[in-house]
Design a protein around this motif. Structure first.
Motif, PDB file in Angstrom:
ATOM      1  N   ALA A 125       1.093  -1.299   0.023  1.00 54.59           N
ATOM      2  CA  ALA A 125       0.041  -0.066   0.004  1.00 54.59           C
ATOM      3  C   ALA A 125       0.784   1.168  -0.096  1.00 54.59           C
ATOM      4  N   LEU A 126       1.901   1.421   0.777  1.00 56.75           N
ATOM      5  CA  LEU A 126       2.858   2.421   0.832  1.00 56.75           C
ATOM      6  C   LEU A 126       3.478   2.695  -0.302  1.00 56.75           C
ATOM      7  N   ALA A 127       3.948   1.574  -1.090  1.00 57.15           N
ATOM      8  CA  ALA A 127       4.530   1.696  -2.375  1.00 57.15           C
ATOM      9  C   ALA A 127       3.698   2.454  -3.411  1.00 57.15           C
ATOM     10  N   ALA A 128       2.235   2.512  -3.239  1.00 56.11           N
ATOM     11  CA  ALA A 128       1.451   2.996  -4.359  1.00 56.11           C
ATOM     12  C   ALA A 128       1.304   4.680  -3.832  1.00 56.11           C
ATOM     13  N   VAL A 129       1.653   4.975  -2.741  1.00 59.32           N
ATOM     14  CA  VAL A 129       1.488   6.282  -2.190  1.00 59.32           C
ATOM     15  C   VAL A 129       2.423   7.337  -3.091  1.00 59.32           C
ATOM     16  N   GLU A 130       1.699   8.532  -3.310  1.00 59.01           N
ATOM     17  CA  GLU A 130       2.658   9.575  -3.893  1.00 59.01           C
ATOM     18  C   GLU A 130       2.990  10.414  -2.999  1.00 59.01           C
ATOM     19  N   SER A 131       2.257  10.917  -1.935  1.00 54.05           N
ATOM     20  CA  SER A 131       2.545  11.872  -0.875  1.00 54.05           C
ATOM     21  C   SER A 131       1.586  11.499   0.095  1.00 54.05           C
ATOM     22  N   VAL A 132       2.069  11.896   1.370  1.00 50.64           N
ATOM     23  CA  VAL A 132       1.448  11.695   2.660  1.00 50.64           C
ATOM     24  C   VAL A 132       1.373  13.461   2.968  1.00 50.64           C
ATOM     25  N   HIS A 133       0.150  13.489   3.725  1.00 49.03           N
ATOM     26  CA  HIS A 133      -0.042  14.884   4.140  1.00 49.03           C
ATOM     27  C   HIS A 133      -0.984  14.929   5.550  1.00 49.03           C
ATOM     28  N   ALA A 134      -0.833  16.150   6.277  1.00 47.94           N
ATOM     29  CA  ALA A 134      -1.670  16.286   7.531  1.00 47.94           C
ATOM     30  C   ALA A 134      -3.176  16.560   7.103  1.00 47.94           C
TER      31      ALA A 134
END
Length: 259
Positions: A125-134
């Motif tokens: 799942a994390l490998a598919a993530v482009e960015s993380v936000h608050a």
């Protein structure tokens, strides 16, 4: 009344539009189960799309163990997000379009590629993530007093209201999201603290669960979608003039005000 999926969807959207709360459906509809509830949720989405809204992502509810125990379940629920629910940074929450809003801080993922279950792990799942936000979610139940059973809240799109994400976009690589701290301030006072572990032990576990759960309904998480992974703390009420800040350790801060 005769309880049907279309009738329930109509009542929920009408209550939202009129800002009028309802008695929970399960008080009179004994047959309402999770399968029916998700059909109602999908019917309300179809009606939102028909009136011009667009899907921008999904959100999870009941991701904390404490909330699951209170509801008597052992798994989170999923719901839809559309562009009509998104607030830009610095835009006040329009209280005149909500019933009894509450605020909770969340960690938000934006996907860079599609993510489809079954069998998705947190690592995948994390490998598919482009960015993380608050992020902050403003929840707003259509039921009187925020009182509902599990099927009620699923039908009600998990109390969807408004969402706002911080402008700071970080790649998940190098972040320890389980230990990411969050402090929730209400009008200058600290009311709650938490870490990312409050969400299924790690927010990526929530993302994987969303992909696997939606796969059972033939749904893929699409590239570009945002995923709100669930409240890190209990929700707090939002009233006129309130100033609420979710301050994270690495992801920055997100602020909402009631107007």
């Amino acid at each position: 009344m005769e309880w049907t999926v279309p009738a329930a969807a109509h009542r929920l959207l009408d209550a939202e539009n009129r800002r009028e709360h309802l008695a929970r459906f399960t008080d009179d509809w004994a047959e309402l189960d999770l399968e029916l509830a998700y059909r109602i949720q999908d019917e309300t989405l179809a009606r939102r799309l028909m009136r011009g809204e667009h899907i921008v992502g999904v959100k999870l509810g009941l991701t904390s163990r404490a909330k699951q125990e209170r509801m008597g379940v052992d798994s989170p629920l999923t719901a839809w997000l559309t562009d009509a629910m998104v607030l830009g940074g610095g835009v006040p929450v329009p209280l005149d379009s909500l019933i009894h809003p509450r605020v909770e801080p969340e960690i938000v993922f934006v996907l860079g590629e599609p993510l489809a279950g079954p069998g998705v792990t947190a690592t995948r799942a994390l490998a598919a993530v482009e960015s993380v936000h608050a992020g902050i979610e403003v929840i707003d139940s259509r039921y009187t007093g925020f009182r509902f059973r599990l099927a009620d809240v699923v039908a009600d799109n998990a109390s969807s209201g408004r969402v706002v994400a911080g402008s700071l976009a970080l790649q998940p690589r190098g972040l320890d999201l389980a230990l990411e701290p969050c402090v929730l301030h209400v009008n200058g006072e600290v009311v709650h603290t938490a870490t990312g572990a409050a969400v299924q032990g790690h927010p990526a576990e929530a993302l994987a669960l969303a992909a696997n759960t939606l796969a059972s309904r033939g749904i893929t998480l699409e590239a570009g979608w945002c995923v709100y992974t669930g409240g890190l703390t209990d929700a707090v009420p939002l009233g006129a003039g309130d100033h609420i800040v979710a301050e994270f350790g690495h992801l920055g801060a997100v602020t909402v005000t009631g107007e």
